[in-house]
Design an enzyme around this catalytic site. Structure first.
Site, short mmCIF file in Angstrom:
data_model
loop_
_atom_site.label_atom_id
_atom_site.label_comp_id
_atom_site.label_asym_id
_atom_site.label_seq_id
_atom_site.Cartn_x
_atom_site.Cartn_y
_atom_site.Cartn_z
N GLY A 88 17.76 29.01 -17.43
CA GLY A 88 17.27 28.68 -16.10
C GLY A 88 16.78 29.90 -15.35
O GLY A 88 16.80 29.92 -14.10
N GLY A 89 16.32 30.92 -16.08
CA GLY A 89 15.77 32.09 -15.40
C GLY A 89 16.76 32.84 -14.56
O GLY A 89 16.37 33.52 -13.60
N SER A 147 17.69 31.03 -23.66
CA SER A 147 16.92 31.69 -22.61
C SER A 147 17.81 32.66 -21.84
O SER A 147 18.41 33.55 -22.45
CB SER A 147 16.28 30.62 -21.72
OG SER A 147 15.27 31.15 -20.91
#
Length: 302
Positions: free
Chosen positions: A86-87, A160
């Site tokens: 989610g960055g 991520s």
């Protein structure tokens, strides 16, 4: 030495219609690009799995985890602890489909699936998420046997930004804990580090600690222990920076004796479809990952 690159064609591939859709979208960073995989999960996909949600592993409202386990009796099962992406600033362990499909996949494969929330940037910069992962791992170490899991066979799996948090955990004195629980292996799905330190203060999580936010430091930390196997994967339509990260990690780690990761490059996948395929007939990630898990030693180092 070269990393062990598994032959993905040996496993079930991306359905042709989904592959065509993914290719048409290119390097999409829209989670909706993985929506076709949700249709491959009928309501019956949850049959035979028991889920307990929002178990606290700390005092903050974000420090919660979910446990997925097979409904059948069983003990000393391997454990997958999943860290969402989610960055660094968003994301949640529980969604209508993703990332729930990942711990669900683990439970369907006879393991225990654990997925966590953690404090998010920019309100909670480094080392908050790393501290949370350390504390969640300690919770698993002390409690997972009650759910049928083996605390000595825990695999950390991050996607991520979550893959960054998993990679940051190793060889990092900031997250060291006395008598810390062992980890059997780590899975890094599309981590994202710049090839060189970036300008101070430009990152919402790492902030001015530019040494941490570079592949060189990650390779240095991961190279400190050759006892914890690494599974590394990226997607054909990942953003260029993530493919560059995977390439740099492979090259750097393979220069360290005994440290080459197992590597899979996922054709016809993008940054979201790669994880959303887990548990479906598309076994391009799940097949190699299960083979890697089956080959892990019974226990590993810290």
């Amino acid at each position: 030495a070269a990393s062990l690159a598994l032959s993905v064609p040996a496993f079930g591939q991306v359905p042709p219609d989904i592959a065509a859709n993914t290719r048409s979208m290119g390097q999409s960073m829209d989670p909706a690009s993985g929506a076709p995989y949700a249709a491959l999960f009928p309501p019956s996909a949850w049959d035979g799995v028991t889920v307990e949600r929002d178990l606290a592993y700390g005092q903050d409202a974000s420090q919660k985890l979910d446990v997925y386990r097979p409904s059948t009796d069983g003990t000393a099962r391997r454990v997958i602890l999943f860290v969402h992406g989610g960055g660094f600033t968003r994301g949640d362990k529980h969604g209508a489909f993703y990332p729930d499909n990942i711990p669900l996949w683990a439970a369907k494969e006879g393991m225990i699936g654990v997925t966590i929330n953690y404090r998010l940037a920019p309100d909670n910069p480094y080392p908050a998420a790393g501290d949370d992962l350390r504390d969640a791992l300690a919770w698993v170490h002390h409690n997972i046997a009650r759910y049928g899991g083996d605390p000595k066979r825990v695999i950390l799996f991050g996607h991520s930004a979550g893959a960054n948090h998993v990679a940051d955990h190793f060889g990092n004195p900031d997250f060291a804990a006395p008598d810390g629980p062992p980890v059997a292996g780590i899975v890094l799905l599309s981590p994202n580090y710049p090839l060189a330190p970036v300008e101070a203060g430009s990152h919402p999580y790492y902030g001015s600690d530019t040494a941490l936010n570079s592949t060189g430091r990650v390779i240095e930390r991961l190279g400190k222990s050759t006892e914890v196997p690494i599974f590394l994967a990226d997607a054909e339509f990942d953003p260029d920076m993530m493919q560059a990260t995977a390439s740099a990690l492979r090259e750097g780690l393979c220069k360290i004796p005994g440290r080459c990761p197992t590597y899979v490059h996922l054709a016809n996948h993008n940054h979201f479809t790669e994880g959303m395929a887990l548990g479906t007939s598309d076994r391009s990630l799940g097949g190699p990952l299960l083979d890697w898990i089956a080959a892990l030693p019974e226990t590993a180092g810290p």
